[in-house]
Structure formats: structure tokens, C-alpha cells
Design a protein around this motif. Structure first.
Motif, PDB file in Angstrom:
ATOM      1  N   GLY A  88       0.823  -1.283  -0.117  1.00 27.70           N
ATOM      2  CA  GLY A  88      -0.166  -0.018   0.083  1.00 27.70           C
ATOM      3  C   GLY A  88       0.655   1.378  -0.135  1.00 27.70           C
ATOM      4  N   VAL A  89       1.953   1.188   0.694  1.00 28.92           N
ATOM      5  CA  VAL A  89       2.935   2.235   0.848  1.00 28.92           C
ATOM      6  C   VAL A  89       3.520   2.532  -0.566  1.00 28.92           C
ATOM      7  CG1 VAL A  89       5.185   3.598   1.787  1.00 28.92           C
ATOM      8  CG2 VAL A  89       3.338   2.220   3.483  1.00 28.92           C
ATOM      9  N   ALA A  90       3.875   1.479  -1.233  1.00 22.52           N
ATOM     10  CA  ALA A  90       4.664   1.517  -2.506  1.00 22.52           C
ATOM     11  C   ALA A  90       3.708   2.299  -3.622  1.00 22.52           C
ATOM     12  CB  ALA A  90       5.128   0.307  -2.990  1.00 22.52           C
ATOM     13  N   LEU A  91       2.325   1.709  -3.472  1.00 26.47           N
ATOM     14  CA  LEU A  91       1.283   2.262  -4.482  1.00 26.47           C
ATOM     15  C   LEU A  91       1.152   3.622  -4.183  1.00 26.47           C
ATOM     16  CD1 LEU A  91      -0.611   1.838  -6.837  1.00 26.47           C
ATOM     17  CD2 LEU A  91      -2.135   1.078  -4.960  1.00 26.47           C
ATOM     18  N   ASP A  92       0.961   3.990  -3.092  1.00 24.93           N
ATOM     19  CA  ASP A  92       0.486   5.361  -2.743  1.00 24.93           C
ATOM     20  C   ASP A  92       1.522   6.476  -3.178  1.00 24.93           C
ATOM     21  OD1 ASP A  92       0.503   7.862  -1.236  1.00 24.93           O
ATOM     22  OD2 ASP A  92      -0.939   6.979   0.013  1.00 24.93           O
ATOM     23  N   ALA A  93       2.947   5.888  -2.738  1.00 25.92           N
ATOM     24  CA  ALA A  93       3.891   6.930  -2.937  1.00 25.92           C
ATOM     25  C   ALA A  93       4.536   6.930  -4.540  1.00 25.92           C
ATOM     26  CB  ALA A  93       5.378   6.345  -2.409  1.00 25.92           C
ATOM     27  N   CYS A 243       1.205  -5.657  -7.851  1.00 28.46           N
ATOM     28  CA  CYS A 243       1.442  -5.420  -9.240  1.00 28.46           C
ATOM     29  C   CYS A 243       0.765  -3.981  -9.726  1.00 28.46           C
ATOM     30  CB  CYS A 243       0.396  -6.410  -9.968  1.00 28.46           C
ATOM     31  SG  CYS A 243       1.370  -8.260  -9.677  1.00 28.46           S
ATOM     32  N   THR A 244      -0.204  -3.325  -8.918  1.00 30.77           N
ATOM     33  CA  THR A 244      -0.659  -2.160  -9.346  1.00 30.77           C
ATOM     34  C   THR A 244       0.279  -1.214  -9.147  1.00 30.77           C
ATOM     35  OG1 THR A 244      -2.810  -2.902  -8.646  1.00 30.77           O
ATOM     36  CG2 THR A 244      -2.544  -0.591  -9.192  1.00 30.77           C
ATOM     37  N   ALA A 245       1.163  -1.279  -7.933  1.00 30.26           N
ATOM     38  CA  ALA A 245       2.178  -0.545  -7.839  1.00 30.26           C
ATOM     39  C   ALA A 245       3.221  -0.497  -8.930  1.00 30.26           C
ATOM     40  CB  ALA A 245       2.826  -0.740  -6.245  1.00 30.26           C
ATOM     41  N   ALA A 246       3.432  -1.989  -9.345  1.00 36.65           N
ATOM     42  CA  ALA A 246       4.564  -1.989 -10.464  1.00 36.65           C
ATOM     43  C   ALA A 246       3.989  -1.396 -11.698  1.00 36.65           C
ATOM     44  CB  ALA A 246       4.738  -3.439 -10.676  1.00 36.65           C
ATOM     45  N   LEU A 247       2.850  -1.566 -11.843  1.00 39.80           N
ATOM     46  CA  LEU A 247       2.365  -0.882 -13.335  1.00 39.80           C
ATOM     47  C   LEU A 247       2.329   0.486 -13.169  1.00 39.80           C
ATOM     48  CD1 LEU A 247      -0.652  -3.178 -14.034  1.00 39.80           C
ATOM     49  CD2 LEU A 247       1.132  -2.968 -15.406  1.00 39.80           C
ATOM     50  N   ALA A 248       2.230   1.197 -12.054  1.00 35.84           N
ATOM     51  CA  ALA A 248       2.219   2.680 -11.731  1.00 35.84           C
ATOM     52  C   ALA A 248       3.657   3.107 -11.680  1.00 35.84           C
ATOM     53  CB  ALA A 248       1.602   2.924 -10.536  1.00 35.84           C
ATOM     54  N   GLY A 249       4.758   2.157 -11.696  1.00 28.93           N
ATOM     55  CA  GLY A 249       6.228   2.737 -11.604  1.00 28.93           C
ATOM     56  C   GLY A 249       6.944   2.264 -10.664  1.00 28.93           C
ATOM     57  N   ALA A 250       6.696   1.645  -9.443  1.00 28.48           N
ATOM     58  CA  ALA A 250       7.281   1.357  -8.475  1.00 28.48           C
ATOM     59  C   ALA A 250       8.198  -0.070  -8.842  1.00 28.48           C
ATOM     60  CB  ALA A 250       6.539   0.961  -7.191  1.00 28.48           C
ATOM     61  N   ALA A 251       9.441   0.109  -8.366  1.00 28.24           N
ATOM     62  CA  ALA A 251      10.257  -1.074  -8.472  1.00 28.24           C
ATOM     63  C   ALA A 251      10.079  -2.236  -7.331  1.00 28.24           C
ATOM     64  CB  ALA A 251      11.763  -0.679  -8.679  1.00 28.24           C
ATOM     65  N   VAL A 252       9.093  -3.119  -7.616  1.00 24.76           N
ATOM     66  CA  VAL A 252       8.850  -3.833  -6.419  1.00 24.76           C
ATOM     67  C   VAL A 252       9.706  -5.308  -6.723  1.00 24.76           C
ATOM     68  CG1 VAL A 252       6.641  -3.231  -5.875  1.00 24.76           C
ATOM     69  CG2 VAL A 252       6.730  -5.144  -7.511  1.00 24.76           C
ATOM     70  N   LEU A 253       9.923  -5.906  -5.727  1.00 22.60           N
ATOM     71  CA  LEU A 253      11.113  -7.192  -5.592  1.00 22.60           C
ATOM     72  C   LEU A 253      10.782  -8.151  -4.524  1.00 22.60           C
ATOM     73  CD1 LEU A 253      13.391  -8.348  -7.645  1.00 22.60           C
ATOM     74  CD2 LEU A 253      14.967  -7.334  -6.011  1.00 22.60           C
ATOM     75  N   THR A 468      -4.959   7.273  -3.737  1.00 21.84           N
ATOM     76  CA  THR A 468      -5.470   5.816  -3.492  1.00 21.84           C
ATOM     77  C   THR A 468      -6.743   5.740  -3.217  1.00 21.84           C
ATOM     78  OG1 THR A 468      -4.384   5.615  -1.507  1.00 21.84           O
ATOM     79  CG2 THR A 468      -3.119   4.793  -3.233  1.00 21.84           C
ATOM     80  N   ASN A 469      -7.370   6.708  -2.751  1.00 26.69           N
ATOM     81  CA  ASN A 469      -8.877   6.614  -2.244  1.00 26.69           C
ATOM     82  C   ASN A 469      -9.762   6.219  -3.177  1.00 26.69           C
ATOM     83  OD1 ASN A 469     -10.242   7.201   0.312  1.00 26.69           O
ATOM     84  ND2 ASN A 469     -11.339   8.587  -0.983  1.00 26.69           N
ATOM     85  N   ASN A 470      -9.294   6.552  -4.354  1.00 27.82           N
ATOM     86  CA  ASN A 470     -10.193   6.269  -5.476  1.00 27.82           C
ATOM     87  C   ASN A 470      -9.713   5.614  -6.761  1.00 27.82           C
ATOM     88  OD1 ASN A 470     -12.737   6.583  -6.534  1.00 27.82           O
ATOM     89  ND2 ASN A 470     -12.364   8.268  -7.592  1.00 27.82           N
ATOM     90  N   LEU A 471      -8.759   4.580  -6.375  1.00 25.96           N
ATOM     91  CA  LEU A 471      -7.957   3.914  -7.470  1.00 25.96           C
ATOM     92  C   LEU A 471      -8.336   2.669  -7.331  1.00 25.96           C
ATOM     93  CD1 LEU A 471      -5.907   4.197  -9.494  1.00 25.96           C
ATOM     94  CD2 LEU A 471      -4.030   3.930  -7.595  1.00 25.96           C
ATOM     95  N   ARG A 472      -8.938   2.080  -8.488  1.00 24.62           N
ATOM     96  CA  ARG A 472      -9.052   0.475  -8.581  1.00 24.62           C
ATOM     97  C   ARG A 472      -7.718  -0.233  -8.725  1.00 24.62           C
ATOM     98  NH1 ARG A 472     -15.241  -0.450 -10.811  1.00 24.62           N
ATOM     99  NH2 ARG A 472     -16.297   0.088  -8.832  1.00 24.62           N
ATOM    100  N   LEU A 473      -7.613  -0.984  -8.160  1.00 25.15           N
ATOM    101  CA  LEU A 473      -6.556  -2.148  -8.465  1.00 25.15           C
ATOM    102  C   LEU A 473      -6.618  -2.944  -9.626  1.00 25.15           C
ATOM    103  CD1 LEU A 473      -5.923  -3.602  -4.881  1.00 25.15           C
ATOM    104  CD2 LEU A 473      -5.331  -1.357  -5.882  1.00 25.15           C
TER     105      LEU A 473
END
Length: 630
Positions: A88-93, A243-253, A468-473
Motif C-alpha cells: 500500500g505504501v509503494a502504491l501510494d508513494a 502488481c498495481t504499484a509495479a504498473l504505476a512505476g514502483a520497482a517491487v522485488l 489511492t482513495n479512488n484508485l481501482r487495483l
């Protein structure tokens, strides 16, 4: 007289809090998306997530992005922990325009986030405490949780839904008490209400919940009160966040562990971390302006990497759940026992075609793979036995697991049940923001608070406010409960026989509904693999999981091991431990093709997965000679 007086005081307390709730509801409207930084930024993120050709960057690309974060060009935020809060932090940021990385020692949702009660709840128990103690703080928690409950369900409609929960009443005072309490819950929910609660007679209750006992030990069912909370597929929701965070640009590993922190030589501020890729063994440095510690039950061990004498922040609590056959509870109706023999709440809920029952709440020690104790399993069986008219048997337990709740520490509390599930955000070492406590329902607002703290700590400059309050995954935008019909009508399941021949099979309603619910609008991708690559066979008899899902998850959901699939991408390990064991060879075979594993890797995967399944105490892999429920 004393009992009657206590009961009257309870009802008076409900009336008092009802008046407060009514006033507060009128003053705290639901937050509109326009008030939360919508506009062009949100539209741009949505376009990336809903793109029908969108695919998460390969794991190697994500690792390269982390390696490329140098001291001269650091990340804005590095997140430690891939549970609900960390993802959630990764997606928000990242949706605020920040440069973000995330590392998880095991897999996304491998800890507490996959071992929950599966409820997205507003906090009926907190409301009861608010009533008895006239505690406005607890009431605010309920308001907040109800708002977040609504958002979780709306942002992942394919993975979450409203679930009616039935509370049995065995005297007329209980009927009045629970009816008034749950009507208060409706009132507090206001615009966030899922459905109105209501009373059912004993006869109506028996029709809705056939296995509910109408007579027990010196008691007769007077009726039930049914209210609504949310239910989710927790680990798939967590993977969806990653996966949503990754699509939005975060580098998740995933499968990448922080082994030490990098500190500025002068100021001693944390400026990054040494990371080990647990799949390859390679180590590398990643620099970041701020590190967010969202390691759940292990957040204190991360804090001790920064400061050896850091005082503990969490009090670990063990929650055990068991899974029983579907006939224990009807589809679409849960049962809630509000007060067990020792005063705790026990749930029995339909979930993914089976019945999940729980839970315990006891002090525990922190381990990587917590196991349920036999007495905890027997406690749950004892508790539900008193309310059912079917024989409750230990041999019916298909799976049993334990999860560790990282509750925020209150030094004056004597037991974990009196500790609030509210969360704590702090920076007790420069450059390291820690978030702990809280619950699944409020993961989004917890993440928002952590990102706000990180922005202050690192003097970061986000492009916009929280979105993220109004962002569908991923998979949620455009999904409809009837979406499964497209799969059933337009796809077939091509199945490979033992002789190597590929034969067509029907994409039946059960399989189509499962794919639609698990993958949302991306279910057609899975169905296409089943049809075009001959991977339409079921992995386990009696369950809808298809071979195509293994390939899809390996390609598009960072599924890197057999355990990742049987536990977090599908839920087979949680639903039926023995069925998961039988599916393992085929799961490993498909993953080996996708990831080019050699024979030794396949052998290791099988061994590790078998050891993992042994921690799930189904009737076949547990000893219960002296148990009452044989």
C-alpha cells in the motif's frame, strides 16, 4: 437485580453512543475523490493500470532499477515489507510521482496478510467498547474503519464483496441488545452502509442457516440478528496491490532481503540498504532518501538493524483459523458467535467454496512459519460445536493455519485483546520511518500516513496528493459480477491427457466465476492461456484452479516458487492442504517451464513446499488422539 441493572446500563450506553454517532455522522461525510487529489494525475495512473496490453516489468528489470538507485541518484522511498501495508505504501508513494522501491524477504503477502480472517470489517467489537467505556476514541476508530471498508470493496470489487453475518440469540435480552447494537453500527456507517441489519425469527434463521442449532444446553434459539461486513481474498488483494504499484512505476522485488542499512558517515542518517536477492544469492546496495519499515511482525528486527537497543513496538498475537467442508455453513451467510466460553468472538464464514472458522487471540513468539497448536484447533471446534446441529469432527479439518498479528504495543495492557488495533507511525531513527499495528481494513490509510511521514522526513516533493482513495487495483476497473459469462461463452479449456493428446473441455460456470473473481478483467488472459496452450486442466479434483493460472502468475504476478502459487496466487494450501500436496508436481512442472528450472531446483521446490504444507495442520498431518472431535 444486579444483572438486570447491568443490562439496563448497557442499553443506556448504546442509546448515549447512538446520539453521539448520529451527530458525528452528520458532521463527517464520506470523502469525495475530488477532495483527495484526483484530476489529471489520477487519470494518467488509471490509464497505465487498465491498459489491456499492460504487463508488470519482469523481475530482472525491477532488480536492475533497485541496483541503479545510487547515492547520486537515490530512490525517494525504499519500502521494506511486501504485506498489505508495505505494498500500500509503494502504491501510494509511486502514484504521488515519487521514485519508489520495495523489497520483501519472502513473497508478497507471505506473512500475516495472507493469514487473516478474510473479513473487511468496520469494527463491531470496537463499537461495543466505545459503548461500554463511553470512549470517543474507539468510536472514531469505527468511523474510520467503516470509511476504509467501503473504499477497499470499491477499489477491488472482483476480490471483495459484502457478506451477511448471523448472530444467534438465546434470550430476548440478547435479541434487543444485539439488534440495538447492530442498528447503531448501521447508523455509524451512514453513507458507508453495505446493507441494513435485521432480525430473523428462529424459523427464518433455520431456513437461512440450516446447520444452526435451534436447541442447545438448557437454551432455545429465539432468533438471530444479521448484519453485513466485507469479505476478501486477502493474499490476491495483496498481490494485486504489488502488481498495481509495479504498473504505476514502483520497482517491487519479492524474495529480496535487507541484510543491513547504509548510513551517512557524518549524520548517521539511514541513506539506503544492502539487499540480498534470495533467489540468486546476489547482494547489492540501494540508496534512498527515506526507508519505510513495513515489515509487520518483524518490524522490530528491522529497527534493531538501525539501532541495536531499540525498544519493542509490537506485541505479537497469534490468530488460528481452520477450514472445514462447505456443508458446515451455507453459501452467502456467515455465523458470528459474539461471546465464547472465554469471552472471545468466533467466526464461521463461507469462503471460496469452503468454510473458514476462527479465531484465537493469544500471546505468541515471532517465527517465520507459525503453526497452530492442537488445543487452539480444538478450542475453535468446541466453540462452533455448541451452535451447530451437525457433528463437528477434527477429521473434517481440511487446513489449519496460524497468523501473527503485529499489534501496537501498550505497556499498560495485560493481554492482547485489550490492545487497540490502531496503527502507529514513528521515526525513532533518522531516515527510518516505521509503521506497525492496524489491520487489513485500514491498510490504505495506514499507507497514506506512512508516506506523509516519509515526505516530511526526506523533505520529498510529490507531484500530487494521495490518489489511492479512488484508485481501482489491477483487474478491478470495468469488472462486473456478470463478467464470467464472457469466459463461459467464448473460451474452452484445452486439456492435455496423460497420453499427450489435447482435448477440448467446457469452460464451466464454476471455473469461469473463479477466474473472473480472482483476476478481474484480466481473467480473459488466463482463459486464453488455458485455450491456446493446452493448460485448461484442473490442478486438483473438486477445486476450480487451472493449470493456466500457474503460467499466468509466473509471467504477470511475480510467482517465483511453488509455495508462491499454492499459498498466495491460488489459495489451495489454505483451502485444502492435501489437495495442494497432490497438485504440487504439476505446479512445479509448469513453473519449471516458465522459469527454466533444472532438476535440482525442481527437487528443492518440492521439498520446501512439502515442509511448508506440514505447518498447515489438516486432519492428515496432525496428531489428535485425545481430542474430543474425532
Amino acid at each position: 437485580m444486579a444483572t438486570t441493572g447491568a443490562r439496563l446500563r448497557r442499553l443506556a450506553g448504546i442509546a448515549t453512543v447512538a446520539a453521539t454517532a448520529a451527530a458525528c455522522t452528520s458532521l463527517t461525510p464520506s470523502i469525495a475523490s475530488s477532495d483527495r487529489g484526483g484530476g489529471p494525475g489520477l487519470d494518467a495512473v488509471r490509464r497505465r493500470i487498465v491498459d489491456p496490453n499492460a504487463a508488470v516489468p519482469p523481475r530482472a528489470v525491477q532488480e536492475s532499477a533497485l541496483i541503479g538507485a545510487s547515492s547520486a541518484n537515490p530512490l525517494d522511498i525504499l519500502v521494506i515489507g511486501g504485506g498489505a501495508t508495505g505494498c500500500g505504501v509503494a502504491l501510494d508513494a509511486t502514484t504521488r510521482g515519487l521514485r519508489v522501491g520495495l523489497v520483501e524477504r519472502e513473497d508478497f503477502s507471505s506473512g500475516t496478510s495472507s493469514r487473516s480472517t478474510k473479513l473487511i470489517h468496520g469494527g463491531v467489537r470496537y463499537l461495543e467498547k466505545a459503548v461500554f467505556n463511553l470512549d470517543y476514541g474507539q468510536l472514531k476508530l469505527v468511523f474510520h474503519a467503516l470509511e476504509e471498508r467501503k473504499q477497499v470493496i470499491e477499489n477491488a470489487p472482483h476480490l471483495c464483496h459484502a457478506l451477511p453475518c448471523m448472530t444467534p440469540c438465546f434470550n430476548w435480552f440478547e435479541v434487543v441488545y444485539f439488534w440495538m447494537g447492530l442498528k447503531l453500527y448501521d447508523l455509524v456507517a451512514g453513507a458507508r452502509l453495505l446493507h441494513l441489519s435485521r432480525y430473523y425469527s428462529a424459523q427464518e434463521s433455520a431456513e437461512l442457516f440450516p446447520t444452526l442449532a435451534r436447541k442447545g444446553k438448557d437454551r432455545v434459539l429465539k432468533g438471530t440478528v444479521v448484519y453485513y461486513d466485507g469479505q476478501m481474498n486477502d493474499s490476491r488483494l495483496n498481490v494485486g496491490l504489488a502488481c498495481t504499484a509495479a504498473l504505476a512505476g514502483a520497482a517491487v522485488l519479492n524474495h529480496a532481503e535487507v541484510v543491513s542499512f547504509l548510513k551517512d558517515e557524518v549524520s548517521e542518517r539511514i541513506i539506503g540498504a544492502r539487499i540480498r536477492d534470495n533467489l540468486s544469492g546476489q547482494e547489492f546496495d540501494t540508496y534512498a532518501k527515506v526507508v519505510v519499515n513495513a515489515a509487520g511482525a518483524f518490524c522490530d528486527s528491522v529497527r534493531k538493524m538501525a539501532k541495536a537497543d531499540a525498544q519493542p513496538m509490537i506485541c505479537p498475537s497469534s490468530g488460528v483459523h481452520i477450514v472445514l467442508p462447505d456443508y458446515y455453513s451455507p453459501e452467502g451467510m456467515g455465523l458470528i458467535v459474539p461471546k465464547t466460553k472465554d469471552g472471545r468472538v468466533v467466526f464461521m464464514l463461507p469462503w471460496l467454496g469452503r468454510t473458514v472458522a476462527g479465531t484465537t487471540d493469544s500471546n505468541t513468539t515471532i517465527t517465520m512459519l507459525p503453526e497452530p497448536h492442537e488445543d487452539e484447533i480444538q478450542f475453535i471446534l468446541d466453540a462452533i460445536c455448541d451452535y451447530l446441529n451437525v457433528k463437528v469432527r477434527r477429521m473434517d479439518v481440511l487446513s489449519a493455519w496460524s497468523g501473527i498479528r503485529p499489534l501496537a504495543m501498550d505497556p499498560s495492557a495485560k493481554n492482547t485483546e485489550s490492545i487497540s488495533r490502531d496503527h502507529v507511525v514513528c521515526e525513532d531513527y533518522p531516515g527510518l520511518v516505521t509503521i506497525t499495528g492496524g489491520k487489513w481494513t485500514t491498510y490504505r490509510s495506514m499507507a497514506e500516513d506512512a508516506v506523509n511521514a516519509a515526505i516530511r522526513s526526506g523533505k520529498l516533493k510529490p507531484a500530487n496528493e494521495c490518489l489511492t482513495n479512488n484508485l481501482r487495483l489491477v483487474g478491478g476497473e470495468g469488472w462486473d459480477p456478470a463478467s464470467f459469462t464472457v469466459l463461459a461463452q467464448q473460451y474452452v479449456r484445452m486439456k492435455r491427457t496423460y497420453g499427450g493428446k489435447v482435448v477440448p473441455g467446457v469452460m464451466d460456470t464454476t471455473a469461469a466465476k473463479h477466474l473472473s473473481r480472482a483476476y478481474g478483467t484480466f481473467a480473459e488472459r488466463v482463459a486464453a492461456i488455458a485455450q491456446d496452450e493446452g493448460l485448461g486442466k484442473r490442478l486438483a479434483h473438486g477445486y476450480p484452479f487451472l493449470e493456466a493460472e500457474v503460467a499466468y502468475c509466473a509471467r504477470y504476478e511475480y510467482c517465483e516458487s511453488a509455495i508462491d502459487f499454492i499459498a498466495r496466487r491460488s489459495r489451495l494450501a489454505f483451502l485444502d492442504t492435501d489437495a495442494a500436496g497432490r497438485a504440487l508436481p504439476r505446479v512445479i512442472e509448469i513453473l519449471a517451464t516458465e522459469h527454466q528450472w533444472d532438476k535440482s531446483r525442481k527437487k528443492r521446490e518440492l521439498q520446501k513446499a512439502k515442509e511448508f504444507l506440514e505447518t498447515f495442520k489438516s486432519s492428515r498431518n496432525a496428531q489428535f488422539h485425545d481430542g474430543k472431535h474425532k
